[in-house]
Design a protein around this motif. Sequence first.
Motif, PDB file in Angstrom:
ATOM      1  N   PRO A   1     122.375  99.219 107.609  1.00 13.11           N
ATOM      2  CA  PRO A   1     121.190  99.842 107.896  1.00 13.11           C
ATOM      3  C   PRO A   1     120.315  99.112 108.722  1.00 13.11           C
ATOM      4  CG  PRO A   1     121.840 100.608 105.780  1.00 13.11           C
ATOM      5  CD  PRO A   1     122.588  99.483 106.005  1.00 13.11           C
ATOM      6  N   GLY A   2     120.040  97.548 108.025  1.00 13.18           N
ATOM      7  CA  GLY A   2     119.190  96.741 108.693  1.00 13.18           C
ATOM      8  C   GLY A   2     119.611  96.191 110.071  1.00 13.18           C
ATOM      9  N   LEU A   3     121.117  96.422 110.178  1.00  9.24           N
ATOM     10  CA  LEU A   3     121.531  95.856 111.438  1.00  9.24           C
ATOM     11  C   LEU A   3     121.403  96.908 112.403  1.00  9.24           C
ATOM     12  CD1 LEU A   3     123.053  93.738 112.877  1.00  9.24           C
ATOM     13  CD2 LEU A   3     125.032  94.764 112.148  1.00  9.24           C
ATOM     14  N   TRP A   4     121.527  97.995 112.148  1.00 10.79           N
ATOM     15  CA  TRP A   4     121.437  99.198 113.022  1.00 10.79           C
ATOM     16  C   TRP A   4     119.946  99.173 113.408  1.00 10.79           C
ATOM     17  CZ3 TRP A   4     122.488 102.262 116.414  1.00 10.79           C
ATOM     18  CH2 TRP A   4     121.853 103.392 116.862  1.00 10.79           C
ATOM     19  N   GLY A   5     118.968  99.056 112.693  1.00  7.77           N
ATOM     20  CA  GLY A   5     117.360  98.959 112.954  1.00  7.77           C
ATOM     21  C   GLY A   5     117.465  97.884 114.241  1.00  7.77           C
ATOM     22  N   THR A   6     117.899  96.467 113.691  1.00  5.15           N
ATOM     23  CA  THR A   6     117.594  95.682 114.610  1.00  5.15           C
ATOM     24  C   THR A   6     118.079  95.915 116.158  1.00  5.15           C
ATOM     25  OG1 THR A   6     117.667  93.840 112.847  1.00  5.15           O
ATOM     26  CG2 THR A   6     118.142  93.292 115.371  1.00  5.15           C
ATOM     27  N   ILE A   7     119.380  96.492 116.211  1.00 11.61           N
ATOM     28  CA  ILE A   7     120.151  96.743 117.511  1.00 11.61           C
ATOM     29  C   ILE A   7     119.330  97.972 118.006  1.00 11.61           C
ATOM     30  CG2 ILE A   7     122.280  97.814 118.232  1.00 11.61           C
ATOM     31  CD1 ILE A   7     123.549  96.078 116.430  1.00 11.61           C
ATOM     32  N   LYS A   8     118.919  98.970 117.238  1.00 11.09           N
ATOM     33  CA  LYS A   8     118.144 100.132 117.932  1.00 11.09           C
ATOM     34  C   LYS A   8     116.908  99.682 118.431  1.00 11.09           C
ATOM     35  CE  LYS A   8     116.519 102.896 114.778  1.00 11.09           C
ATOM     36  NZ  LYS A   8     116.341 103.926 113.882  1.00 11.09           N
TER      37      LYS A   8
END
Length: 290
Positions: free
Chosen positions: A67-74
């Motif tokens: 979820p944190g990785l998705w937040g960074t990429i988004k």
Amino acid sequence: MSGATVLYDAPGPKARRRNTMIAIAFGVILIAVAVYVLVALADNGQLTADKWDPFITATTWTTYLLPGLWGTIKAAVLSIVFALILGALLGIGRLSDHRWVRILSGGTVEIFRAIPVLILMIFAYYLFAEYAVFPAEQLAFAAVVTGLTLYNGSVIAEILRSGINSLPRGQVEAANSLGMRKSQTMRMVLLPQSITAMLPALISQMVIALKDSALGYAIGYIEVVRSGIQSASYYGNYLPALVVVAVVMIILNFGLSTLATVVERRVREGKRKGTIGDVTIEDDAITADR
């Protein structure tokens, strides 16, 4: 003298021996420091297998890191898109024939380029919260994207302006002689060439935007660094968590840099000959079609 360059003379035997001894001594010191750090970490139980076990279980990744990785990429992708649009508008505005447009664009660039990204994020966060611009659950995300967009858009504007100004004056003169309007010259002649010339700098700025998304940690945004710290708080393994987060960020930035290299190579090796209306552009020269 053989081996000499324009900048300096080649070192003699005595200087080479001295340089070799300095390099060896420096290497020994680095190894000693690394060994000391590893021993200290081992004595404090930071290198035991149980500290790393959480990262080989799916729960740690699905609950925290992904979820944190998705937040960074988004946040990074959206801010990069907006920054490119803003940078193009401000960069072209700084080259406008209208003085008020140049002043407005230049002032905007200088202001947002001078303010730290974290300050922009915090200001946007409290501004959006005060006037309820976004839902509460989207405040942090909107603030991160806004801060990254304003800062990186200002930097990209300067990159594009420098790229356009670096082009030969003959490009504009040839377009004018063919009756092209300034907007046509900018869109069809100058911008494509300047973007190609400044592509490495543009990609570097995108990498910076990706890394700066981690600053959203300060306003509660869920990105990969914050997720790693939350994981470390739960499992009590701060050092392994930070190492894993660092590796994830390295992979992300390396992937973006590799993609940029491929895109740049394809752009530069692509068609060197393009046609705009009745104008042929070949090897950076504009000649009339026959």
